[in-house]
Design a protein around this motif. Structure first.
Motif, PDB file in Angstrom:
ATOM      1  N   UNK A 205       0.839  -1.189   0.000  1.00  0.00           N
ATOM      2  CA  UNK A 205       0.000   0.000   0.000  1.00  0.00           C
ATOM      3  C   UNK A 205       0.876   1.241   0.000  1.00  0.00           C
ATOM      4  N   UNK A 206       0.290   2.351  -0.430  1.00  0.00           N
ATOM      5  CA  UNK A 206       0.915   3.667  -0.357  1.00  0.00           C
ATOM      6  C   UNK A 206       2.198   3.781  -1.169  1.00  0.00           C
ATOM      7  N   UNK A 207       2.411   2.894  -2.133  1.00  0.00           N
ATOM      8  CA  UNK A 207       3.599   2.964  -2.979  1.00  0.00           C
ATOM      9  C   UNK A 207       4.851   2.375  -2.364  1.00  0.00           C
ATOM     10  N   UNK A 208       4.739   1.821  -1.145  1.00  0.00           N
ATOM     11  CA  UNK A 208       5.915   1.263  -0.485  1.00  0.00           C
ATOM     12  C   UNK A 208       6.401   0.013  -1.219  1.00  0.00           C
ATOM     13  N   UNK A 209       7.722  -0.115  -1.375  1.00  0.00           N
ATOM     14  CA  UNK A 209       8.299  -1.308  -1.973  1.00  0.00           C
ATOM     15  C   UNK A 209       8.233  -1.368  -3.482  1.00  0.00           C
ATOM     16  N   UNK A 210       7.770  -0.309  -4.149  1.00  0.00           N
ATOM     17  CA  UNK A 210       7.679  -0.327  -5.608  1.00  0.00           C
ATOM     18  C   UNK A 210       9.071  -0.189  -6.235  1.00  0.00           C
ATOM     19  N   UNK A 211       9.243  -0.815  -7.405  1.00  0.00           N
ATOM     20  CA  UNK A 211      10.539  -0.831  -8.084  1.00  0.00           C
ATOM     21  C   UNK A 211      10.372  -0.521  -9.566  1.00  0.00           C
ATOM     22  N   UNK A 212      11.295   0.286 -10.097  1.00  0.00           N
ATOM     23  CA  UNK A 212      11.381   0.560 -11.531  1.00  0.00           C
ATOM     24  C   UNK A 212      12.714   0.014 -12.014  1.00  0.00           C
ATOM     25  N   UNK A 213      12.689  -0.795 -13.078  1.00  0.00           N
ATOM     26  CA  UNK A 213      13.899  -1.410 -13.619  1.00  0.00           C
ATOM     27  C   UNK A 213      14.085  -1.004 -15.080  1.00  0.00           C
ATOM     28  N   UNK A 214      15.313  -0.587 -15.434  1.00  0.00           N
ATOM     29  CA  UNK A 214      15.610  -0.251 -16.823  1.00  0.00           C
ATOM     30  C   UNK A 214      17.037  -0.664 -17.150  1.00  0.00           C
ATOM     31  N   UNK A 215      17.197  -1.286 -18.315  1.00  0.00           N
ATOM     32  CA  UNK A 215      18.544  -1.644 -18.770  1.00  0.00           C
ATOM     33  C   UNK A 215      19.366  -0.389 -19.001  1.00  0.00           C
ATOM     34  N   UNK A 216      20.677  -0.473 -18.748  1.00  0.00           N
ATOM     35  CA  UNK A 216      21.566   0.674 -18.939  1.00  0.00           C
ATOM     36  C   UNK A 216      22.891   0.197 -19.512  1.00  0.00           C
ATOM     37  N   UNK A 217      23.732   1.144 -19.908  1.00  0.00           N
ATOM     38  CA  UNK A 217      25.084   0.850 -20.415  1.00  0.00           C
ATOM     39  C   UNK A 217      25.057  -0.199 -21.521  1.00  0.00           C
ATOM     40  N   UNK A 218      24.220   0.062 -22.533  1.00  0.00           N
ATOM     41  CA  UNK A 218      24.153  -0.883 -23.654  1.00  0.00           C
ATOM     42  C   UNK A 218      23.623  -2.238 -23.257  1.00  0.00           C
ATOM     43  N   UNK A 219      22.681  -2.263 -22.361  1.00  0.00           N
ATOM     44  CA  UNK A 219      22.008  -3.475 -21.881  1.00  0.00           C
ATOM     45  C   UNK A 219      22.888  -4.360 -21.009  1.00  0.00           C
ATOM     46  N   UNK A 220      24.025  -3.835 -20.546  1.00  0.00           N
ATOM     47  CA  UNK A 220      24.895  -4.636 -19.678  1.00  0.00           C
ATOM     48  C   UNK A 220      24.731  -4.273 -18.203  1.00  0.00           C
ATOM     49  N   UNK A 221      24.052  -3.165 -17.932  1.00  0.00           N
ATOM     50  CA  UNK A 221      23.836  -2.732 -16.552  1.00  0.00           C
ATOM     51  C   UNK A 221      22.357  -2.601 -16.252  1.00  0.00           C
ATOM     52  N   UNK A 222      22.072  -2.162 -15.039  1.00  0.00           N
ATOM     53  CA  UNK A 222      20.678  -2.064 -14.618  1.00  0.00           C
ATOM     54  C   UNK A 222      20.490  -0.859 -13.710  1.00  0.00           C
TER      55      UNK A 222
ATOM     56  N   UNK B 141      10.657   0.345   2.293  1.00  0.00           N
ATOM     57  CA  UNK B 141       9.536   0.001   3.169  1.00  0.00           C
ATOM     58  C   UNK B 141       9.054   1.187   3.989  1.00  0.00           C
ATOM     59  N   UNK B 142       9.902   2.224   4.100  1.00  0.00           N
ATOM     60  CA  UNK B 142       9.494   3.440   4.806  1.00  0.00           C
ATOM     61  C   UNK B 142       8.987   4.513   3.843  1.00  0.00           C
ATOM     62  N   UNK B 143       8.800   4.120   2.589  1.00  0.00           N
ATOM     63  CA  UNK B 143       8.290   4.999   1.534  1.00  0.00           C
ATOM     64  C   UNK B 143       9.275   6.100   1.159  1.00  0.00           C
ATOM     65  N   UNK B 144      10.561   5.858   1.396  1.00  0.00           N
ATOM     66  CA  UNK B 144      11.582   6.819   1.004  1.00  0.00           C
ATOM     67  C   UNK B 144      12.145   6.439  -0.365  1.00  0.00           C
ATOM     68  N   UNK B 145      12.304   7.421  -1.269  1.00  0.00           N
ATOM     69  CA  UNK B 145      12.785   7.101  -2.611  1.00  0.00           C
ATOM     70  C   UNK B 145      14.271   6.722  -2.612  1.00  0.00           C
ATOM     71  N   UNK B 146      14.658   5.853  -3.532  1.00  0.00           N
ATOM     72  CA  UNK B 146      16.066   5.495  -3.699  1.00  0.00           C
ATOM     73  C   UNK B 146      16.357   5.290  -5.177  1.00  0.00           C
ATOM     74  N   UNK B 147      17.635   5.313  -5.531  1.00  0.00           N
ATOM     75  CA  UNK B 147      18.095   5.092  -6.907  1.00  0.00           C
ATOM     76  C   UNK B 147      19.440   4.394  -6.858  1.00  0.00           C
ATOM     77  N   UNK B 148      19.562   3.262  -7.583  1.00  0.00           N
ATOM     78  CA  UNK B 148      20.822   2.525  -7.622  1.00  0.00           C
ATOM     79  C   UNK B 148      21.137   2.149  -9.063  1.00  0.00           C
ATOM     80  N   UNK B 149      22.377   2.350  -9.449  1.00  0.00           N
ATOM     81  CA  UNK B 149      22.837   2.002 -10.795  1.00  0.00           C
ATOM     82  C   UNK B 149      23.882   0.899 -10.685  1.00  0.00           C
TER      83      UNK B 149
END
Length: 384
Positions: free
Chosen positions: A164-181, A188-196
């Motif tokens: 609920x409330x958008x907690x735990x949602x994930x967006x995935x996209x290929x990067x670096x010529x499809x070799x990265x992510x 879980x605390x509804x705080x945004x994050x970004x990892x490459x």
């Protein structure tokens, strides 16, 4: 023999130890109490932990003379289930039914939990009128599935089946010529994050560490943003009225911050009246078509889900709209909030959103008295 207080609505909520009183949705329960009193309906709020079948009482909270008071109450005539935890909701239902049987009382229990998102998507996908609006969806299995879907759709959206409330949602996209992510989302605390991740396998393993611990669903990422790049969706609040009929209470747009993934108000979003917002995005003619489609879809969805799962009293149905004006069904919630109607200052919709559960509760109690126990259970279980 336990004391019986006539025409009492008990609101089953979740426990929130940090709040005063220690319950969720105290403000909603306060509004229910004030409006209920006008029509002679007593309202009390309680949690699963407050039920005591052994002494035929419930420890709960009543709002009187401008303050919350705690005390012990008898079994109410009707229970409005707003508990967000399925396990607590089930336990409470069993305990309340046991109390009713011991006291030879009739108990009306409504607003049931829907199953997980995947089960609801699968049920709605079988309906011809709804299927075109349901995005491709599958339960998460393993990283091989993600590789296949990433190469097919380039970007994915994942969310917990019971989230609920958008907690735990994930967006995935290929990067670096499809070799990265690239992975973005909310924890879980509804705080945004970004990892490459420079290596695809490392990124997928990290995602599996999250999604493998609980049930997730996978969908293609749909770009559901405004012209200015803000994610948004449209909440349709469907409720039963005082005649037991489904009615549209209203539409509200929920708009997230630019650059974020979700539009949920708990994630820092804002609410807007739907029609002027959509007119600005799509023009007057397209907006009329979009609203008409959402109204027809909402009526179809409520009837279909009630026929499949049993009596419901209200549903929050969330729609996404892409830049071409195509509508996508995002989620159906049997415990809908109504904060968006208060934030958008739509007084009629805001009033109806609180008053209709009271109207429907009164309808259920009156109908039960007329038909008797057996007739009420039979006729109301699948009433639309």
């Amino acid at each position: 023999m336990s004391l019986v207080v006539p025409d009492t609505l008990g609101v089953l909520v979740s426990r929130n130890q940090a709040a005063i009183p220690p319950i969720t949705e105290a403000e909603f329960c306060r509004r229910l109490s004030l409006l209920g009193r006008r029509s002679g309906l007593n309202v009390m709020a309680f949690t699963a932990e407050g039920i005591s079948p052994e002494d035929h009482s419930i420890r709960g909270y009543a709002y009187r003379d401008g303050v919350w008071t705690s005390g012990r109450f008898p079994l109410p005539d009707i229970v409005y289930n707003r508990c967000f935890h399925a396990h607590g909701s089930r336990n409470a239902g069993h305990a309340l039914q046991h109390m009713a049987e011991q006291g030879s009382r009739k108990l009306i229990y409504w607003s049931r939990n829907l199953p997980g998102k995947w089960q609801v998507y699968r049920a709605l996908h079988t309906i011809d009128e709804v299927r075109p609006f349901v995005p491709p969806t599958a339960p998460y299995r393993d990283t091989a599935q993600l590789v296949e879907w990433l190469h097919r759709h380039s970007a994915l959206f994942m969310k917990p089946q019971a989230g609920t409330h958008g907690k735990g949602t994930l967006y995935l996209r290929l990067s670096d010529g499809d070799t990265g992510l690239l992975v973005q989302g909310r924890n879980s605390r509804n705080r945004p994050f970004r990892r490459l991740f420079s290596e695809l396998d490392a990124g997928l393993s990290w995602v599996d560490g999250i999604a493998g611990r609980r049930s997730y669903i996978v969908q293609p990422y749909l770009k559901l943003t405004s012209q200015s790049g803000h994610p948004f969706d449209v909440r349709a609040l469907m409720q039963k009225d005082g005649k037991g009929c489904w009615r549209l209470t209203g539409f509200a747009v929920r708009e997230g911050r630019k650059g974020t993934l979700t539009s949920n108000l708990h994630g820092g979003g804002a609410a807007h009246p739907a029609e002027p917002y959509l007119r600005e995005q799509y023009g007057a003619d397209s907006t009329r078509l979009i609203i008409g489609q959402m109204m027809a879809l909402s009526l179809t969805i409520t009837g279909a889900l009630e026929e499949r799962y049993g009596r419901l009293g209200e549903l929050g149905i969330d729609y996404g709209i892409d830049r071409s004006g195509n509508i996508w069904l995002l989620e159906v919630n049997s415990r809908p909030g109504r904060a968006s109607f208060f934030q958008t200052r739509q007084p009629k919709c805001a009033f109806r959103s609180v008053n209709r559960p009271l109207e429907y509760a009164r309808y259920l109690m009156t109908h039960s008295k007329v038909t008797g126990s057996k007739g009420a259970d039979t006729s109301l279980e699948h009433m639309v």
